[in-house]
Enzyme design. Structure first.
Site, PDB file in Angstrom:
ATOM      1  N   ARG A  91       0.855  -1.196   0.000  1.00 47.94           N
ATOM      2  CA  ARG A  91       0.000   0.000   0.000  1.00 47.94           C
ATOM      3  C   ARG A  91       0.889   1.244   0.000  1.00 47.94           C
ATOM      4  NH1 ARG A  91      -4.324  -1.246  -1.916  1.00 47.94           N
ATOM      5  NH2 ARG A  91      -5.198   0.717  -1.174  1.00 47.94           N
ATOM      6  N   HIS A 109      12.962  -2.782  -1.546  1.00 50.62           N
ATOM      7  CA  HIS A 109      12.402  -2.707  -2.898  1.00 50.62           C
ATOM      8  C   HIS A 109      13.224  -3.617  -3.815  1.00 50.62           C
ATOM      9  CE1 HIS A 109      10.174  -1.013  -6.215  1.00 50.62           C
ATOM     10  NE2 HIS A 109      11.320  -0.918  -6.870  1.00 50.62           N
ATOM     11  N   ASP A 145       9.254   4.877  -3.339  1.00 49.57           N
ATOM     12  CA  ASP A 145      10.518   4.182  -3.599  1.00 49.57           C
ATOM     13  C   ASP A 145      11.668   5.165  -3.785  1.00 49.57           C
ATOM     14  OD1 ASP A 145       9.156   1.769  -3.399  1.00 49.57           O
ATOM     15  OD2 ASP A 145       8.688   1.740  -5.533  1.00 49.57           O
TER      16      ASP A 145
HETATM   17  C1  GAR Z   1       9.676  -8.739  -1.929  1.00 47.97           C
HETATM   18  O1  GAR Z   1      10.352  -9.082  -3.115  1.00 47.97           O
HETATM   19  C2  GAR Z   1       9.732  -7.242  -1.729  1.00 47.97           C
HETATM   20  O2  GAR Z   1      10.950  -6.648  -2.104  1.00 47.97           O
HETATM   21  C3  GAR Z   1       8.627  -6.791  -2.626  1.00 47.97           C
HETATM   22  O3  GAR Z   1       7.593  -7.721  -2.442  1.00 47.97           O
HETATM   23  C4  GAR Z   1       8.168  -8.984  -2.079  1.00 47.97           C
HETATM   24  C5  GAR Z   1       7.541  -9.439  -0.781  1.00 47.97           C
HETATM   25  O4  GAR Z   1       7.923 -10.740  -0.446  1.00 47.97           O
HETATM   26  N1  GAR Z   1       8.202  -5.461  -2.291  1.00 47.97           N
HETATM   27  C6  GAR Z   1       7.684  -4.601  -3.170  1.00 47.97           C
HETATM   28  O5  GAR Z   1       7.523  -4.860  -4.335  1.00 47.97           O
HETATM   29  C7  GAR Z   1       7.328  -3.257  -2.576  1.00 47.97           C
HETATM   30  N2  GAR Z   1       6.745  -2.399  -3.572  1.00 47.97           N
HETATM   31  P1  GAR Z   1       7.747 -11.250   1.060  1.00 47.97           P
HETATM   32  O6  GAR Z   1       6.310 -10.988   1.477  1.00 47.97           O
HETATM   33  O7  GAR Z   1       8.037 -12.731   0.956  1.00 47.97           O
HETATM   34  O8  GAR Z   1       8.742 -10.525   1.908  1.00 47.97           O
END
Ligand code: GAR
Length: 196
Positions: A91, A109, A145
Site C-alpha cells: 500500500r 524494494h 521508492d
Molecule cells: C519482496 O520481493 C519485496 O521486495 C517486494 O515484495 C516482495 C515481498 O515478499 N516489495 C515490493 O515490491 C514493494 N513495492 P515477502 O512478502 O516474501 O517478503
C-alpha cells in the site's frame, strides 16, 4: 533495546528474515507484525513465533487512505515501535503518515534504485537488457521508492533468466540485505551496506 514493527501484505519472507535476525546481541526486538490483508500468510508465521499480530483490511476504507492509516496507527501506537519496517507492504502511504515516522521507517524494494521504482521490477530489468539487478533498502520519504539508500545487493542477470527466476534469486538477497541494514540502523548506524 529498540522496538521494531513490521508491515506486510503477503507471504512475509522478508518479515521472517528480520524477525529471525533479532535475537541475542541484536539491538532490537520485534513487537508487532501488521498486515493490510487479513489473509496475508505472514501473519500466521509471525504468530507462530509468538509475535503480536494485527490485520487492518484496507478494502472497507475504499479510497480513504487516511482512514486506513488511522486504524493501522491504533495498533502501531499501542505497540510503540522505534522503527517501522515495510516488508512486502504493497500500500502507498500518505505523506502525513510517512512524516510521523520520519527517520524511523525503512522499506525494501526489489530493484537497484533509483532504477525501476514501482511494480514489475524484474520484468523491467530484463526488458531493458540490464546486466545486473538486485534489491535496495532505503528510508521511506513521501515520494514512492525514494529516500536515502541504506543498502543494496546486486546479482548478475544470467542468460535464460525469467522474471520468476530473477525474483527468486533477488528474494534470497533481500533476506540477507534487510537484516544486515536493520541491525546497523537499530544501532544508530546509517552507513550504507553493499552486498554481492
Ligand atoms: C519482496 O520481493 C519485496 O521486495 C517486494 O515484495 C516482495 C515481498 O515478499 N516489495 C515490493 O515490491 C514493494 N513495492 P515477502 O512478502 O516474501 O517478503
Amino acid at each position: 533495546t529498540g522496538r521494531v514493527a513490521i508491515l506486510i501484505s503477503g507471504g512475509g519472507s522478508n518479515m521472517l528474515a528480520l524477525v529471525d535476525s533479532m535475537t541475542g546481541d541484536h539491538p532490537a526486538r520485534p513487537v508487532l507484525v501488521a498486515a493490510n490483508d487479513p489473509r496475508a500468510g505472514g501473519l500466521t508465521k509471525a504468530a507462530h513465533r509468538g509475535i503480536p499480530t494485527a490485520a487492518v483490511d484496507h478494502r472497507p476504507f475504499k479510497g480513504d487512505r487516511a482512514g486506513f492509516e488511522a486504524a493501522l496507527s491504533e495498533h502501531l501506537d499501542a505497540a510503540a515501535p522505534d522503527i517501522l519496517c515495510l516488508a512486502g507492504f504493497m500500500r502507498v502511504l500518505t505523506p502525513e503518515f510517512v512524516a510521523r515516522w520520519s527517520g524511523r521507517i525503512l522499506n525494501i524494494h526489489p530493484s537497484l534504485l533509483p532504477k525501476y521504482k514501482g511494480l514489475h521490477t524484474h520484468a523491467r530489468a530484463l526488458e531493458a537488457g540490464d546486466t545486473h539487478h538486485g534489491c535496495t533498502v532505503h528510508e521511506v520519504t513521501p515520494a514512492l521508492d525514494d529516500g536515502p539508500i541504506l543498502g543494496q545487493a546486486r546479482l548478475a542477470i544470467a542468460p535464460g533468466d525469467t522474471s520468476e527466476t530473477l525474483a527468486a534469486r533477488v528474494l534470497t538477497l533481500e533476506h540477507r540485505l534487510y537484516p544486515a541494514v536493520l541491525r546497523r540502523f537499530a544501532a544508530g548506524d546509517r552507513s550504507r551496506i553493499d552486498l554481492d
